[in-house]
Design a protein around this motif. Structure first.
Motif, PDB file in Angstrom:
ATOM      1  N   LYS A  57       0.787  -1.233   0.000  1.00 59.67           N
ATOM      2  CA  LYS A  57       0.000   0.000   0.000  1.00 59.67           C
ATOM      3  C   LYS A  57       0.830   1.299   0.000  1.00 59.67           C
ATOM      4  CE  LYS A  57      -4.659   0.741   1.476  1.00 59.67           C
ATOM      5  NZ  LYS A  57      -5.667   0.559   2.494  1.00 59.67           N
ATOM      6  N   ARG A 111      -8.379   5.985  -5.107  1.00 53.56           N
ATOM      7  CA  ARG A 111      -9.264   6.240  -3.959  1.00 53.56           C
ATOM      8  C   ARG A 111      -9.299   5.042  -3.019  1.00 53.56           C
ATOM      9  NH1 ARG A 111     -11.966   8.732  -7.966  1.00 53.56           N
ATOM     10  NH2 ARG A 111     -13.353   6.972  -8.393  1.00 53.56           N
ATOM     11  N   ALA A 112      -9.357   3.843  -3.592  1.00 58.61           N
ATOM     12  CA  ALA A 112      -9.394   2.632  -2.757  1.00 58.61           C
ATOM     13  C   ALA A 112      -8.078   2.450  -2.007  1.00 58.61           C
ATOM     14  CB  ALA A 112      -9.666   1.408  -3.635  1.00 58.61           C
ATOM     15  N   THR A 113      -6.984   2.824  -2.609  1.00 62.01           N
ATOM     16  CA  THR A 113      -5.674   2.684  -1.965  1.00 62.01           C
ATOM     17  C   THR A 113      -5.513   3.704  -0.832  1.00 62.01           C
ATOM     18  OG1 THR A 113      -4.712   1.886  -4.038  1.00 62.01           O
ATOM     19  CG2 THR A 113      -3.179   2.666  -2.374  1.00 62.01           C
ATOM     20  N   LYS A 114      -6.085   4.891  -1.017  1.00 65.73           N
ATOM     21  CA  LYS A 114      -5.986   5.936   0.014  1.00 65.73           C
ATOM     22  C   LYS A 114      -6.776   5.579   1.267  1.00 65.73           C
ATOM     23  CE  LYS A 114      -5.050  10.031  -2.763  1.00 65.73           C
ATOM     24  NZ  LYS A 114      -5.589  11.304  -3.267  1.00 65.73           N
ATOM     25  N   SER A 115      -7.879   4.866   1.110  1.00 66.68           N
ATOM     26  CA  SER A 115      -8.727   4.565   2.284  1.00 66.68           C
ATOM     27  C   SER A 115      -8.295   3.316   3.017  1.00 66.68           C
ATOM     28  CB  SER A 115     -10.182   4.432   1.855  1.00 66.68           C
ATOM     29  OG  SER A 115     -10.337   3.373   0.937  1.00 66.68           O
TER      30      SER A 115
END
Length: 115
Positions: A57, A111-115
């Protein structure tokens, strides 16, 4: 997960194949300048997707953001190929549609990686 099964990879791979097909109709003086630069950017995006698919990540986000920048540069250069009449409007619309879809997929991944 196999990185070749990722939808964004397949879509970008298909974009390169289509772009390579268009090479045949591009004037020679454009083929080795703007068109070649577009090809390199597509290959850079493919490389970034493959790299990000195997990273953890913290590194993944940086790689995906670099991919996004390359994709935005590709958008500008594809528009330039249309404006210089290296490709016709019909081919431009097809390419731009695919690039837009890749952009949406990449944005979702970021966006999915940031959350």
């Amino acid at each position: 997960m196999n990185e070749f099964d990722i939808p964004i990879f397949r879509k970008t791979y298909d974009l390169y194949k289509l772009f390579h097909e268009y090479r045949k109709v591009v004037p020679k003086y454009d083929r080795f300048t703007i068109f070649e630069r577009c090809e390199h950017l597509i290959l850079d995006v493919i490389e970034g997707i493959l790299q990000a698919s195997s990273e953890k990540k913290p590194e993944k986000l940086s790689t995906l953001e670099k991919c996004s920048l390359k994709l935005n540069m590709l958008r500008v250069f594809i528009r330039l190929t249309k404006d210089t009449k290296s490709i016709d409007t019909k081919k431009y619309i097809v390419l731009e549609g695919i690039v837009d879809e890749i952009g949406r997929m990449l944005g979702g991944w970021i966006r999915a990686t940031k959350s």
